[in-house]
Design a protein around this motif. Structure first.
Motif, PDB file in Angstrom:
ATOM      1  N   SER A 107      94.881 -80.739 -15.104  1.00 36.31           N
ATOM      2  CA  SER A 107      95.672 -81.751 -14.157  1.00 36.31           C
ATOM      3  C   SER A 107      97.063 -81.243 -13.933  1.00 36.31           C
ATOM      4  O   SER A 107      97.984 -81.662 -14.221  1.00 36.31           O
ATOM      5  CB  SER A 107      95.597 -83.101 -14.849  1.00 36.31           C
ATOM      6  N   ILE A 108      96.947 -80.064 -13.135  1.00 36.67           N
ATOM      7  CA  ILE A 108      98.268 -79.161 -12.921  1.00 36.67           C
ATOM      8  C   ILE A 108      99.102 -79.914 -11.880  1.00 36.67           C
ATOM      9  O   ILE A 108      98.753 -80.672 -11.290  1.00 36.67           O
ATOM     10  CB  ILE A 108      97.742 -78.083 -12.259  1.00 36.67           C
ATOM     11  N   LYS A 109     100.405 -79.804 -12.303  1.00 36.74           N
ATOM     12  CA  LYS A 109     101.668 -80.588 -11.671  1.00 36.74           C
ATOM     13  C   LYS A 109     102.301 -79.797 -10.465  1.00 36.74           C
ATOM     14  O   LYS A 109     102.140 -78.843 -10.698  1.00 36.74           O
ATOM     15  CB  LYS A 109     102.676 -80.884 -13.029  1.00 36.74           C
TER      16      LYS A 109
ATOM     17  N   ASN B  55     106.369 -85.815 -14.644  1.00 36.64           N
ATOM     18  CA  ASN B  55     104.903 -86.056 -14.539  1.00 36.64           C
ATOM     19  C   ASN B  55     104.267 -85.295 -13.329  1.00 36.64           C
ATOM     20  O   ASN B  55     103.059 -85.502 -12.931  1.00 36.64           O
ATOM     21  CB  ASN B  55     104.548 -87.499 -14.623  1.00 36.64           C
TER      22      ASN B  55
ATOM     23  N   CYS C 199      94.475 -85.461 -23.469  1.00 32.64           N
ATOM     24  CA  CYS C 199      95.119 -84.014 -23.813  1.00 32.64           C
ATOM     25  C   CYS C 199      94.111 -83.387 -24.786  1.00 32.64           C
ATOM     26  O   CYS C 199      93.503 -83.940 -25.669  1.00 32.64           O
ATOM     27  CB  CYS C 199      96.519 -84.143 -24.142  1.00 32.64           C
TER      28      CYS C 199
ATOM     29  N   ARG D 190     100.672 -84.030  -8.026  1.00 37.63           N
ATOM     30  CA  ARG D 190      99.832 -83.630  -8.973  1.00 37.63           C
ATOM     31  C   ARG D 190      98.411 -83.792  -8.821  1.00 37.63           C
ATOM     32  O   ARG D 190      97.850 -84.617  -8.566  1.00 37.63           O
ATOM     33  CB  ARG D 190     100.326 -83.369 -10.519  1.00 37.63           C
TER      34      ARG D 190
ATOM     35  N   LEU E 252      93.792 -90.312 -19.536  1.00 41.69           N
ATOM     36  CA  LEU E 252      94.236 -89.140 -19.622  1.00 41.69           C
ATOM     37  C   LEU E 252      94.218 -88.540 -21.014  1.00 41.69           C
ATOM     38  O   LEU E 252      94.720 -88.823 -21.941  1.00 41.69           O
ATOM     39  CB  LEU E 252      95.565 -88.916 -19.162  1.00 41.69           C
TER      40      LEU E 252
ATOM     41  N   GLY F  68      93.629 -82.523 -20.154  1.00 41.57           N
ATOM     42  CA  GLY F  68      94.998 -82.912 -19.374  1.00 41.57           C
ATOM     43  C   GLY F  68      95.510 -81.280 -18.848  1.00 41.57           C
ATOM     44  O   GLY F  68      96.127 -81.508 -17.839  1.00 41.57           O
ATOM     45  N   PHE F  69      95.082 -80.398 -19.557  1.00 39.52           N
ATOM     46  CA  PHE F  69      95.891 -79.165 -18.890  1.00 39.52           C
ATOM     47  C   PHE F  69      95.185 -78.708 -17.672  1.00 39.52           C
ATOM     48  O   PHE F  69      95.934 -77.878 -16.799  1.00 39.52           O
ATOM     49  CB  PHE F  69      95.555 -78.008 -19.932  1.00 39.52           C
TER      50      PHE F  69
ATOM     51  N   ASN G  44     105.622 -85.969 -22.328  1.00 43.52           N
ATOM     52  CA  ASN G  44     105.003 -85.117 -21.477  1.00 43.52           C
ATOM     53  C   ASN G  44     104.766 -83.757 -21.804  1.00 43.52           C
ATOM     54  O   ASN G  44     105.330 -83.207 -22.801  1.00 43.52           O
ATOM     55  CB  ASN G  44     106.063 -85.070 -20.238  1.00 43.52           C
ATOM     56  N   ASN G  45     103.770 -83.025 -21.367  1.00 44.38           N
ATOM     57  CA  ASN G  45     103.384 -81.643 -21.267  1.00 44.38           C
ATOM     58  C   ASN G  45     103.788 -81.076 -19.902  1.00 44.38           C
ATOM     59  O   ASN G  45     103.206 -81.377 -18.925  1.00 44.38           O
ATOM     60  CB  ASN G  45     102.084 -81.204 -21.703  1.00 44.38           C
ATOM     61  N   PHE G  46     104.919 -80.215 -19.631  1.00 41.02           N
ATOM     62  CA  PHE G  46     105.145 -79.455 -18.608  1.00 41.02           C
ATOM     63  C   PHE G  46     106.105 -78.230 -18.761  1.00 41.02           C
ATOM     64  O   PHE G  46     107.196 -78.498 -19.090  1.00 41.02           O
ATOM     65  CB  PHE G  46     106.004 -80.482 -17.744  1.00 41.02           C
ATOM     66  N   TYR G  47     105.272 -77.395 -19.540  1.00 40.39           N
ATOM     67  CA  TYR G  47     106.027 -76.162 -20.085  1.00 40.39           C
ATOM     68  C   TYR G  47     107.158 -75.331 -19.253  1.00 40.39           C
ATOM     69  O   TYR G  47     108.073 -74.753 -19.626  1.00 40.39           O
ATOM     70  CB  TYR G  47     104.923 -75.293 -20.668  1.00 40.39           C
ATOM     71  N   GLU G  48     107.201 -75.727 -17.841  1.00 44.42           N
ATOM     72  CA  GLU G  48     108.073 -75.250 -17.149  1.00 44.42           C
ATOM     73  C   GLU G  48     109.373 -75.756 -17.422  1.00 44.42           C
ATOM     74  O   GLU G  48     110.553 -75.154 -17.174  1.00 44.42           O
ATOM     75  CB  GLU G  48     107.708 -75.648 -15.484  1.00 44.42           C
TER      76      GLU G  48
ATOM     77  N   TYR H 176     101.831 -71.562 -13.314  1.00 47.47           N
ATOM     78  CA  TYR H 176     100.897 -71.936 -13.612  1.00 47.47           C
ATOM     79  C   TYR H 176      99.830 -72.078 -12.569  1.00 47.47           C
ATOM     80  O   TYR H 176     100.003 -72.627 -11.645  1.00 47.47           O
ATOM     81  CB  TYR H 176     101.473 -73.396 -14.107  1.00 47.47           C
TER      82      TYR H 176
ATOM     83  N   THR I  80     101.318 -74.239  -9.145  1.00 48.08           N
ATOM     84  CA  THR I  80     102.550 -75.088  -9.470  1.00 48.08           C
ATOM     85  C   THR I  80     103.740 -73.977  -8.910  1.00 48.08           C
ATOM     86  O   THR I  80     103.695 -73.026  -8.542  1.00 48.08           O
ATOM     87  CB  THR I  80     102.719 -75.293 -10.913  1.00 48.08           C
TER      88      THR I  80
HETATM   89  N1  LIG Z   1     102.467 -77.145 -14.141  1.00 50.18           N
HETATM   90  C1  LIG Z   1     101.973 -77.418 -15.168  1.00 50.18           C
HETATM   91  N2  LIG Z   1     101.027 -78.640 -14.961  1.00 50.18           N
HETATM   92  C2  LIG Z   1     100.572 -79.092 -16.259  1.00 50.18           C
HETATM   93  C3  LIG Z   1     101.139 -78.960 -17.666  1.00 50.18           C
HETATM   94  C4  LIG Z   1     102.173 -77.693 -17.678  1.00 50.18           C
HETATM   95  O1  LIG Z   1     102.759 -77.388 -18.696  1.00 50.18           O
HETATM   96  N3  LIG Z   1     102.366 -77.257 -16.420  1.00 50.18           N
HETATM   97  N4  LIG Z   1     100.608 -79.437 -18.859  1.00 50.18           N
HETATM   98  C5  LIG Z   1      99.447 -80.093 -18.590  1.00 50.18           C
HETATM   99  C6  LIG Z   1      99.037 -80.782 -19.859  1.00 50.18           C
HETATM  100  S1  LIG Z   1      98.563 -80.031 -21.209  1.00 50.18           S
HETATM  101  C7  LIG Z   1      98.747 -82.104 -19.806  1.00 50.18           C
HETATM  102  S2  LIG Z   1      98.075 -83.093 -21.192  1.00 50.18           S
HETATM  103  C8  LIG Z   1      99.160 -82.897 -18.573  1.00 50.18           C
HETATM  104  C9  LIG Z   1     100.167 -83.902 -19.056  1.00 50.18           C
HETATM  105  O2  LIG Z   1     100.374 -85.039 -17.906  1.00 50.18           O
HETATM  106  P1  LIG Z   1     101.565 -86.069 -18.169  1.00 50.18           P
HETATM  107  O3  LIG Z   1     103.069 -85.191 -18.764  1.00 50.18           O
HETATM  108  O4  LIG Z   1     101.818 -86.354 -16.812  1.00 50.18           O
HETATM  109  O5  LIG Z   1     101.096 -86.932 -19.139  1.00 50.18           O
HETATM  110  O6  LIG Z   1      99.770 -81.987 -17.618  1.00 50.18           O
HETATM  111  C10 LIG Z   1      98.942 -80.868 -17.494  1.00 50.18           C
HETATM  112  N5  LIG Z   1      99.684 -80.181 -16.284  1.00 50.18           N
END
Ligand SMILES: Nc1nc2c(c(=O)[nH]1)N[C@H]1C(S)=C(S)[C@@H](COP(=O)(O)O)O[C@H]1N2
Ligand SMILES: [Mo]
Length: 334
Positions: A250-252, A234, A147, A239, A145, A247-248, A89-93, A205, A182
């Protein structure tokens, strides 16, 4: 004056573990009907528990969802196995490494949650945790998806179109952009506690779409994947998924959706505007300054050395969005 800050990590860790055991027990009791029906999700099925083993291991509990199977939003591509979707995953938090999010997020609290839709709307809305699953009909959609780092997955998301939610809030005619935020909670999100471990991002974010992009039927708010509620790594509990953009976008773990007349300053664009555009449409013809975007590594059931390099498609294969960008120079507005 020198203030001695206690090394609180170890203490916090055990407290969090206890919390988590408590939460897990609550979820089990819920699913067995001991905690009163009103506390339940709107639509988990009878065996709504996804139990990963002993209480010593910190594992977030996901629950089954009821949803309709995809009709138009299908894909012939091989699905990426669930285990890979929830562990790469990418979720820098939760840290900048690919395995940090799953390792660091298992105690994340999603209930209670609050998602507010406000700004230039006639009727602001606030949804609580339960509302996320019962305000709109849930459907499965299988999306690619892609990235910006040139890897991709195929994910069976569950959710509802962003448009259907925005319509409930009745956007005013002055609204031109939709801004997403986020959760900001450094206590729960170690990456928000210092600039280094959080990848230098200025949290929270923030992401954004033009209103017409936000209203496009492909734009999804996801609350689940592979039949269950989202795990934290995820983006639980809700999200964004914009399948034709990198992908960036697609905020989580979204807490606020605000309509505005101005284009927002978005997280990655602010960090490096020459590398990450506001639009960020998947485009094999516009390379990242440091690598090609003409191809990608598809994450499949194969091992590390599986031959899975594929050509990247314009708009990630979602050519139906092309009219949104008619007359725009996509090399300039990348
Ligand atoms: N809040 C937040 N949302 C985020 C990110 C993040 O670091 N923080 N990373 C993004 C990136 S770079 C990608 S590729 C996707 C990855 O989603 P996944 O981990 O569900 O595959 O989430 C995106 N949403
Ligand atoms: Mo990404």
């Amino acid at each position: 004056m020198l203030i001695r800050v206690p090394k609180s990590n170890a203490i916090k860790e055990s407290q969090i573990t206890d919390e988590n055991v408590y939460q897990n027990r609550r979820q089990i009791l819920k699913s067995m009907g001991f905690l009163g029906a009103s506390a339940l999700l709107a639509s988990p099925t009878a065996n709504a528990i996804d139990w990963f083993g002993s209480t010593e291991q910190k594992k977030f509990t996901t629950e089954s969802l009821k949803f309709s199977k995809p009709q138009q939003f299908r894909s012939d591509d091989e699905l990426t196995p669930k285990q890979k979707i929830i562990s790469h995953n990418n979720f820098y938090e939760f840290g900048t490494g690919k395995s940090d999010p799953v390792a660091m997020s298992q105690s994340f609290k999603v209930d209670p949650w609050s998602l507010t839709i406000d700004g230039l709307v006639e009727k602001p809305i606030t949804l609580g945790y339960e509302d996320l699953y019962k305000t709109l009909d849930l459907e499965e959609r299988i999306y690619r998806l892609r990235c910006v780092e040139a890897w991709s997955m195929v994910v069976p998301w569950i959710g509802f179109s962003l448009a259907s939610l925005l319509k409930k809030a009745r956007p005013l005619s002055a609204a031109k952009y939709v801004i997403f935020e986020t959760l900001y909670d450094p206590k729960q999100m170690p990456g928000q506690r210092n600039r280094f471990s959080g990848g230098g991002i200025n949290y929270p974010y923030v992401e954004g779409l033009r209103l017409d992009e936000a209203m496009h039927p492909l734009t999804l708010l996801s609350v689940g994947l592979y039949g269950k509620t989202l795990p934290p790594q995820n983006g639980a509990p809700i999200r964004l998924v914009v399948p034709w953009k990198y992908g960036f976008k697609s905020i989580k773990s979204i807490v606020r959706i605000r309509l505005s007349d101005k284009q927002p300053k978005t997280t990655w664009n602010q960090l490096a505007a020459n590398e990450y555009g506001f639009f960020a449409n998947v485009n094999p013809g516009v390379d990242h300054p440091r690598w090609t975007q003409a191809s990608e590594r598809r994450i499949t059931s194969g091992g590390l050395f599986a031959r899975n390099r594929i050509e990247t498609q314009m708009f990630n294969g979602y050519s139906e969005v092309a009219p949104l960008y008619a007359g725009m120079d996509l090399k300039k507005y990348f």
